[in-house]
Design a protein around this motif. Structure first.
Motif, PDB file in Angstrom:
ATOM      1  N   SER A   1      -8.601 -10.852  -4.653  1.00 52.81           N
ATOM      2  CA  SER A   1      -9.147  -9.557  -5.058  1.00 52.81           C
ATOM      3  C   SER A   1     -10.090  -9.030  -3.992  1.00 52.81           C
ATOM      4  CB  SER A   1      -9.894  -9.688  -6.390  1.00 52.81           C
ATOM      5  OG  SER A   1      -9.022 -10.082  -7.423  1.00 52.81           O
ATOM      6  N   ALA A   2      -9.842  -7.784  -3.573  1.00 56.45           N
ATOM      7  CA  ALA A   2     -10.642  -7.188  -2.500  1.00 56.45           C
ATOM      8  C   ALA A   2     -10.132  -5.782  -2.229  1.00 56.45           C
ATOM      9  CB  ALA A   2     -10.542  -8.015  -1.220  1.00 56.45           C
TER      10      ALA A   2
ATOM     11  N   TYR B   1      -9.160   1.886  15.042  1.00 57.27           N
ATOM     12  CA  TYR B   1      -8.924   2.863  13.978  1.00 57.27           C
ATOM     13  C   TYR B   1      -8.748   2.153  12.639  1.00 57.27           C
ATOM     14  CZ  TYR B   1      -8.016   5.924  17.940  1.00 57.27           C
ATOM     15  OH  TYR B   1      -8.124   6.629  19.105  1.00 57.27           O
ATOM     16  N   TRP B   2      -9.357   2.735  11.619  1.00 57.09           N
ATOM     17  CA  TRP B   2      -9.388   2.090  10.302  1.00 57.09           C
ATOM     18  C   TRP B   2      -9.034   3.082   9.204  1.00 57.09           C
ATOM     19  CZ3 TRP B   2     -10.778  -3.099   9.829  1.00 57.09           C
ATOM     20  CH2 TRP B   2     -11.259  -3.697  10.996  1.00 57.09           C
ATOM     21  N   GLY B   3      -8.385   2.566   8.167  1.00 56.53           N
ATOM     22  CA  GLY B   3      -8.174   3.345   6.970  1.00 56.53           C
ATOM     23  C   GLY B   3      -9.337   3.177   6.018  1.00 56.53           C
ATOM     24  N   LEU B   4      -9.224   3.795   4.858  1.00 52.73           N
ATOM     25  CA  LEU B   4     -10.292   3.717   3.856  1.00 52.73           C
ATOM     26  C   LEU B   4     -10.083   2.580   2.874  1.00 52.73           C
ATOM     27  CD1 LEU B   4     -10.860   7.496   3.119  1.00 52.73           C
ATOM     28  CD2 LEU B   4     -12.170   5.979   4.618  1.00 52.73           C
ATOM     29  N   GLY B   5      -8.877   2.069   2.794  1.00 53.24           N
ATOM     30  CA  GLY B   5      -8.631   0.906   1.960  1.00 53.24           C
ATOM     31  C   GLY B   5      -7.980   1.209   0.626  1.00 53.24           C
ATOM     32  N   THR B   6      -7.419   0.149   0.057  1.00 56.55           N
ATOM     33  CA  THR B   6      -6.813   0.212  -1.267  1.00 56.55           C
ATOM     34  C   THR B   6      -7.250  -1.017  -2.046  1.00 56.55           C
ATOM     35  OG1 THR B   6      -4.704   0.528  -2.450  1.00 56.55           O
ATOM     36  CG2 THR B   6      -4.653  -0.915  -0.510  1.00 56.55           C
ATOM     37  N   GLN B   7      -7.557  -0.843  -3.317  1.00 63.40           N
ATOM     38  CA  GLN B   7      -8.142  -1.911  -4.127  1.00 63.40           C
ATOM     39  C   GLN B   7      -7.059  -2.810  -4.722  1.00 63.40           C
ATOM     40  OE1 GLN B   7     -11.655  -2.419  -4.870  1.00 63.40           O
ATOM     41  NE2 GLN B   7     -10.827  -4.368  -5.607  1.00 63.40           N
TER      42      GLN B   7
ATOM     43  N   GLY C   1      -0.684   1.233  -2.547  1.00 66.06           N
ATOM     44  CA  GLY C   1      -0.039   0.063  -3.135  1.00 66.06           C
ATOM     45  C   GLY C   1      -0.962  -0.884  -3.848  1.00 66.06           C
ATOM     46  N   GLY C   2      -2.260  -0.678  -3.732  1.00 61.13           N
ATOM     47  CA  GLY C   2      -3.184  -1.538  -4.446  1.00 61.13           C
ATOM     48  C   GLY C   2      -3.073  -1.331  -5.950  1.00 61.13           C
ATOM     49  N   ALA C   3      -3.354  -2.396  -6.694  1.00 68.12           N
ATOM     50  CA  ALA C   3      -3.228  -2.321  -8.150  1.00 68.12           C
ATOM     51  C   ALA C   3      -3.933  -3.513  -8.776  1.00 68.12           C
ATOM     52  CB  ALA C   3      -1.761  -2.301  -8.550  1.00 68.12           C
ATOM     53  N   SER C   4      -3.954  -3.513 -10.095  1.00 70.14           N
ATOM     54  CA  SER C   4      -4.445  -4.655 -10.852  1.00 70.14           C
ATOM     55  C   SER C   4      -3.242  -5.456 -11.324  1.00 70.14           C
ATOM     56  CB  SER C   4      -5.270  -4.187 -12.050  1.00 70.14           C
ATOM     57  OG  SER C   4      -6.422  -3.483 -11.623  1.00 70.14           O
ATOM     58  N   VAL C   5      -3.227  -6.739 -10.975  1.00 75.38           N
ATOM     59  CA  VAL C   5      -2.102  -7.605 -11.350  1.00 75.38           C
ATOM     60  C   VAL C   5      -2.638  -8.929 -11.879  1.00 75.38           C
ATOM     61  CG1 VAL C   5      -0.533  -6.570  -9.675  1.00 75.38           C
ATOM     62  CG2 VAL C   5      -1.881  -8.575  -9.039  1.00 75.38           C
TER      63      VAL C   5
ATOM     64  N   ASP D   1      -6.861  -6.022  -7.381  1.00 78.52           N
ATOM     65  CA  ASP D   1      -7.561  -6.844  -8.367  1.00 78.52           C
ATOM     66  C   ASP D   1      -6.568  -7.817  -8.991  1.00 78.52           C
ATOM     67  OD1 ASP D   1      -9.370  -3.939  -9.177  1.00 78.52           O
ATOM     68  OD2 ASP D   1     -10.225  -5.727  -8.261  1.00 78.52           O
ATOM     69  N   VAL D   2      -6.895  -9.078  -8.941  1.00 80.97           N
ATOM     70  CA  VAL D   2      -6.025 -10.108  -9.489  1.00 80.97           C
ATOM     71  C   VAL D   2      -6.791 -10.839 -10.592  1.00 80.97           C
ATOM     72  CG1 VAL D   2      -4.590 -12.103  -8.988  1.00 80.97           C
ATOM     73  CG2 VAL D   2      -4.984 -10.378  -7.210  1.00 80.97           C
ATOM     74  N   SER D   3      -6.240 -10.787 -11.777  1.00 79.97           N
ATOM     75  CA  SER D   3      -6.894 -11.421 -12.918  1.00 79.97           C
ATOM     76  C   SER D   3      -6.235 -12.764 -13.220  1.00 79.97           C
ATOM     77  CB  SER D   3      -6.832 -10.513 -14.135  1.00 79.97           C
ATOM     78  OG  SER D   3      -5.490 -10.205 -14.460  1.00 79.97           O
ATOM     79  N   SER D   4      -7.037 -13.666 -13.733  1.00 79.95           N
ATOM     80  CA  SER D   4      -6.530 -15.015 -14.040  1.00 79.95           C
ATOM     81  C   SER D   4      -5.919 -15.075 -15.426  1.00 79.95           C
ATOM     82  CB  SER D   4      -7.655 -16.029 -13.923  1.00 79.95           C
ATOM     83  OG  SER D   4      -8.719 -15.661 -14.785  1.00 79.95           O
TER      84      SER D   4
END
Length: 123
Positions: free
Chosen positions: A90-91, A112-118, A7-11, A120-123
């Motif tokens: 952003s993280a 227990y941990w996942g690997l993560g999803t990026q 679900g991570g994305a650039s918004v 990014d939030v732009s101004s």
């Protein structure tokens, strides 16, 4: 255990994202769940936590009123709805699980941990 975020994305600032974390290999309904994030050159911080019954227990101060954590025990998935996103959000966002007997409040003792999803939030 396998935790897989998506679900991570650039918004753009002000936008919304819904992160998902699919969990397998553990008795999901017995585990407290949480979302963490880590930005470059910053320490990892807890974002939101939820107990085994689906009641949120903690939110990062900057996320209160904007972030909502939830879970679906039938789908073995935990979600993080993020609204009103800001560039400082952003993280890499990671989900984590800990056994319920550790207590679901707080952001400590996650095993227990996942690997993560990026995100990014732009101004």
């Amino acid at each position: 255990a396998l935790l897989t975020e998506s679900g991570g994305a650039s918004v753009q600032a002000g936008g919304s994202l819904r992160l998902s974390c699919d969990v397998s290999g553990i008795t999901f309904e017995r585990y407290c769940m949480a979302w963490f994030r880590q930005a470059p050159e910053k320490q990892r911080e807890g974002v939101a936590a939820i107990d085994t019954n689906g009641v949120p227990t903690d939110y990062i101060h900057s996320g209160k009123g904007r972030f909502t954590i939830s879970r679906d025990n039938d789908k073995r998935t935990v979600y993080l709805q993020m609204d009103g996103l800001k560039p400082e959000d952003s993280a890499v966002y990671t989900c984590a699980a800990k056994w319920f007997e550790s207590g679901c409040r707080g952001f400590n003792s996650f095993r227990y941990w996942g690997l993560g999803t990026q995100v990014d939030v732009s101004s």
